[in-house]
Design a protein around this motif. Structure first.
Motif, PDB file in Angstrom:
ATOM      1  N   LEU A   1      61.452  47.964  31.784  1.00 48.18           N
ATOM      2  CA  LEU A   1      60.981  47.045  32.815  1.00 48.18           C
ATOM      3  C   LEU A   1      59.669  47.565  33.391  1.00 48.18           C
ATOM      4  O   LEU A   1      59.615  48.671  33.943  1.00 48.18           O
ATOM      5  N   ILE A   2      58.601  46.765  33.253  1.00 52.89           N
ATOM      6  CA  ILE A   2      57.267  47.166  33.674  1.00 52.89           C
ATOM      7  C   ILE A   2      56.926  46.494  35.001  1.00 52.89           C
ATOM      8  O   ILE A   2      56.953  45.264  35.115  1.00 52.89           O
TER       9      ILE A   2
ATOM     10  N   ILE B   1      61.472  44.413  25.144  1.00 50.84           N
ATOM     11  CA  ILE B   1      62.709  44.666  24.413  1.00 50.84           C
ATOM     12  C   ILE B   1      62.376  44.863  22.940  1.00 50.84           C
ATOM     13  O   ILE B   1      61.609  44.088  22.346  1.00 50.84           O
ATOM     14  N   GLY B   2      62.925  45.906  22.350  1.00 49.49           N
ATOM     15  CA  GLY B   2      62.756  46.150  20.925  1.00 49.49           C
ATOM     16  C   GLY B   2      64.071  46.588  20.319  1.00 49.49           C
ATOM     17  O   GLY B   2      64.872  47.269  20.976  1.00 49.49           O
ATOM     18  N   GLY B   3      64.322  46.185  19.073  1.00 54.75           N
ATOM     19  CA  GLY B   3      65.587  46.542  18.461  1.00 54.75           C
ATOM     20  C   GLY B   3      65.520  46.578  16.953  1.00 54.75           C
ATOM     21  O   GLY B   3      64.614  45.986  16.327  1.00 54.75           O
ATOM     22  N   TYR B   4      66.480  47.287  16.359  1.00 54.94           N
ATOM     23  CA  TYR B   4      66.580  47.362  14.900  1.00 54.94           C
ATOM     24  C   TYR B   4      68.057  47.530  14.538  1.00 54.94           C
ATOM     25  O   TYR B   4      68.781  48.308  15.176  1.00 54.94           O
TER      26      TYR B   4
ATOM     27  N   GLY C   1      63.219  43.519  15.350  1.00 56.61           N
ATOM     28  CA  GLY C   1      62.653  42.489  16.222  1.00 56.61           C
ATOM     29  C   GLY C   1      62.513  42.960  17.655  1.00 56.61           C
ATOM     30  O   GLY C   1      62.689  44.140  17.971  1.00 56.61           O
ATOM     31  N   GLY C   2      62.191  42.022  18.526  1.00 59.20           N
ATOM     32  CA  GLY C   2      62.020  42.341  19.935  1.00 59.20           C
ATOM     33  C   GLY C   2      61.448  41.163  20.684  1.00 59.20           C
ATOM     34  O   GLY C   2      61.351  40.047  20.154  1.00 59.20           O
ATOM     35  N   GLY C   3      61.071  41.408  21.934  1.00 54.61           N
ATOM     36  CA  GLY C   3      60.538  40.318  22.730  1.00 54.61           C
ATOM     37  C   GLY C   3      60.096  40.765  24.103  1.00 54.61           C
ATOM     38  O   GLY C   3      60.100  41.955  24.433  1.00 54.61           O
TER      39      GLY C   3
ATOM     40  N   ARG D   1      64.743  38.731  41.319  1.00 54.27           N
ATOM     41  CA  ARG D   1      64.353  38.667  39.913  1.00 54.27           C
ATOM     42  C   ARG D   1      65.393  37.897  39.102  1.00 54.27           C
ATOM     43  O   ARG D   1      65.723  38.241  37.956  1.00 54.27           O
ATOM     44  N   GLY D   2      65.912  36.824  39.703  1.00 51.65           N
ATOM     45  CA  GLY D   2      66.934  36.027  39.035  1.00 51.65           C
ATOM     46  C   GLY D   2      66.383  34.965  38.107  1.00 51.65           C
ATOM     47  O   GLY D   2      67.128  34.370  37.333  1.00 51.65           O
ATOM     48  N   ASN D   3      65.085  34.688  38.192  1.00 52.34           N
ATOM     49  CA  ASN D   3      64.457  33.716  37.300  1.00 52.34           C
ATOM     50  C   ASN D   3      63.820  34.445  36.126  1.00 52.34           C
ATOM     51  O   ASN D   3      63.240  35.523  36.284  1.00 52.34           O
ATOM     52  N   VAL D   4      63.903  33.838  34.951  1.00 51.59           N
ATOM     53  CA  VAL D   4      63.419  34.532  33.760  1.00 51.59           C
ATOM     54  C   VAL D   4      62.805  33.534  32.780  1.00 51.59           C
ATOM     55  O   VAL D   4      63.297  32.420  32.609  1.00 51.59           O
ATOM     56  N   LEU D   5      61.702  33.958  32.155  1.00 51.00           N
ATOM     57  CA  LEU D   5      61.093  33.249  31.037  1.00 51.00           C
ATOM     58  C   LEU D   5      60.938  34.272  29.928  1.00 51.00           C
ATOM     59  O   LEU D   5      60.297  35.320  30.121  1.00 51.00           O
ATOM     60  N   GLY D   6      61.540  33.999  28.763  1.00 48.76           N
ATOM     61  CA  GLY D   6      61.551  35.005  27.723  1.00 48.76           C
ATOM     62  C   GLY D   6      61.345  34.439  26.330  1.00 48.76           C
ATOM     63  O   GLY D   6      61.538  33.248  26.082  1.00 48.76           O
ATOM     64  N   GLY D   7      60.959  35.326  25.445  1.00 52.12           N
ATOM     65  CA  GLY D   7      60.813  34.971  24.038  1.00 52.12           C
ATOM     66  C   GLY D   7      61.167  36.171  23.174  1.00 52.12           C
ATOM     67  O   GLY D   7      60.866  37.320  23.546  1.00 52.12           O
TER      68      GLY D   7
END
Length: 419
Positions: free
Chosen positions: A281-282, A289-292, A307-309, A318-324
């Motif tokens: 968290l920046i 987020i990164g994963g394998y 992948g990741g995002g 911080r209950g609202n979120v926009l993600g990809g």
């Protein structure tokens, strides 16, 4: 009386017994729970065939306490469906269906020594995790020791078809102040008087400091003479904004299905999965987020999924979120990409909008199409603190059907206290 009628008759009988207990004269009980009404309409198209459905669902979740015995509580959850158009299940003799999710009495007493459950509930004990009509007894005698014993009939086989079906097991564990827990367990089951499961194993949790958490278990099937489920997970949280998770899992799927299950013959090979995920968290606003993940099979081609995002967070909590997110699954000559986008936004303290979409880039020679998609849009509004409504639209187009359009309307009523 056919099996379906027997099942519904037992369901209604249990519900009437519970209502009778609640309504008994002089019984001052506290009630709480929720009721969810869901209407579902959809139209599905595949290979030129169109299918339409319209159904109404009702989910009831009601609890009672303080009704005559100190420490005694009563819990009930069930659902019913009425098919207003064609039946959802074409094999059903009549429109609609109903069943219990759980219905049990629980007693906690003797200064925390005893926790007993009687009735249909979700039994979790070592290698056993399923809904059962059972007696479940947990004892905490002294110094962090726990002893759990259970016995009853699994609910996955319908009432009227459970002659000779029975399951039982036990777990003994020791816990030291939340830092360490070690358990040993046994779980077995019969289906029509024949062995269906006979499993033994152990589990472990270590949390020496708040930054490290290690959990794992190993379950051995004495029928297959195989370790059918061995899982270990390490969670690291060295600083507040960084979380790293690593997991290793060894699976022998046949033992999960049960020795008597028809599909066991199609699940003979083992699977090993190793995956890791990092989340950072920046500036309290952007989460990277990164994963394998790597999948190893006995006979089939191995696979990997990197992948990741990114997620953007806002709002007071911080209950609202926009993600990809983007992931790529590779397996020999067979691979595809997953692209996901999602949004949650609270509105005016009482409403919210949620969007979730998934796009899959496929190999046309394998799947017959270049792309697949599924997505949903939800709008929710809290009319009062107890009453809420949510409308959802869903659209899917996959290799398995040309299009699938659905609409859902959910009304939720929460009962905080009802005398």
């Amino acid at each position: 009386m056919n099996t379906g009628m027997k099942s519904r008759a037992v369901t209604v009988l249990l519900a009437l017994i519970i209502l009778g207990v609640w309504a008994a004269p002089g019984l001052a009980a506290d009630f709480y729970g929720s009721s969810k009404t869901l209407s579902s309409v959809y139209e599905e198209s595949w290979l030129g065939r169109d299918t339409s459905r319209f159904s109404l669902y009702e989910y009831a979740d009601v609890h009672a306490q303080e009704f005559g015995v100190s420490g005694m509580t009563l819990h009930f959850s069930g659902w019913g469906r009425w098919d207003a158009a064609d039946t959802e299940d074409e094999d059903q003799e009549q429109p609609g269906d109903a069943d219990l999710t759980y219905a049990y009495l629980q007693w906690k007493g003797l200064d925390g020594l005893v926790d007993a459950k009687l009735g249909r509930h979700f039994v979790v004990s070592g290698p056993t995790a399923e809904i059962m009509d059972a007696v479940d007894l947990l004892l905490t005698p002294f110094c962090g020791f726990n002893i759990q014993m259970f016995g009853g009939m699994p609910a996955y086989s319908r009432i009227g078809e459970r002659d000779g079906d029975f399951a039982w097991g036990a777990r003994v564990s020791y816990e030291f102040k939340g830092y360490f827990e070690l358990g040993a367990a046994y779980g077995a089951g019969l289906e029509k008087h024949r062995w269906d499961r006979n499993n033994v194993g152990g589990d472990l949790r270590i949390a020496p400091i708040k930054y490290i958490d290690l959990v794992g278990h190993v379950w051995f099937s004495q029928i297959y003479q195989e370790v059918y489920d061995a899982t270990g997970q390490l969670n690291l949280n060295p600083v507040n904004d960084l979380r790293v998770t690593g997991t290793y899992t060894h699976l022998f799927p046949s033992a999960f299905l049960g020795a008597m299950n028809y599909f066991s013959v199609f699940s003979a090979e083992t699977l090993d999965i190793a995956d890791a995920e990092l989340s950072y968290l920046i500036l309290n606003r952007v989460r990277a987020i990164g994963g394998y993940a790597a999948y190893t099979y006995d006979e089939a081609d191995n696979a990997s999924r990197p992948g990741g995002g990114l997620e953007l967070l806002w709002g007071a909590a911080r209950g609202n979120v926009l993600g990809g997110r983007y992931y790529r699954l590779d397996r020999g000559d067979n691979g595809y990409s997953e692209i996901r986008a999602y949004l949650y936004q609270g509105l005016f303290d009482k409403a919210h909008v949620a969007v979730n979409s998934n796009l899959y880039q496929l190999d046309n020679e394998i799947y017959g199409v270049d792309q697949a998609f599924d997505g949903d849009l939800s709008l929710g509004y809290a009319i009062t603190k107890k009453l809420g409504v949510q409308a959802t639209g869903i659209y899917r187009a996959t290799p398995y059907y040309d299009s699938d359009v659905r609409g859902l309307l959910k009304i939720t009523y929460n009962v905080e206290r009802w005398l």
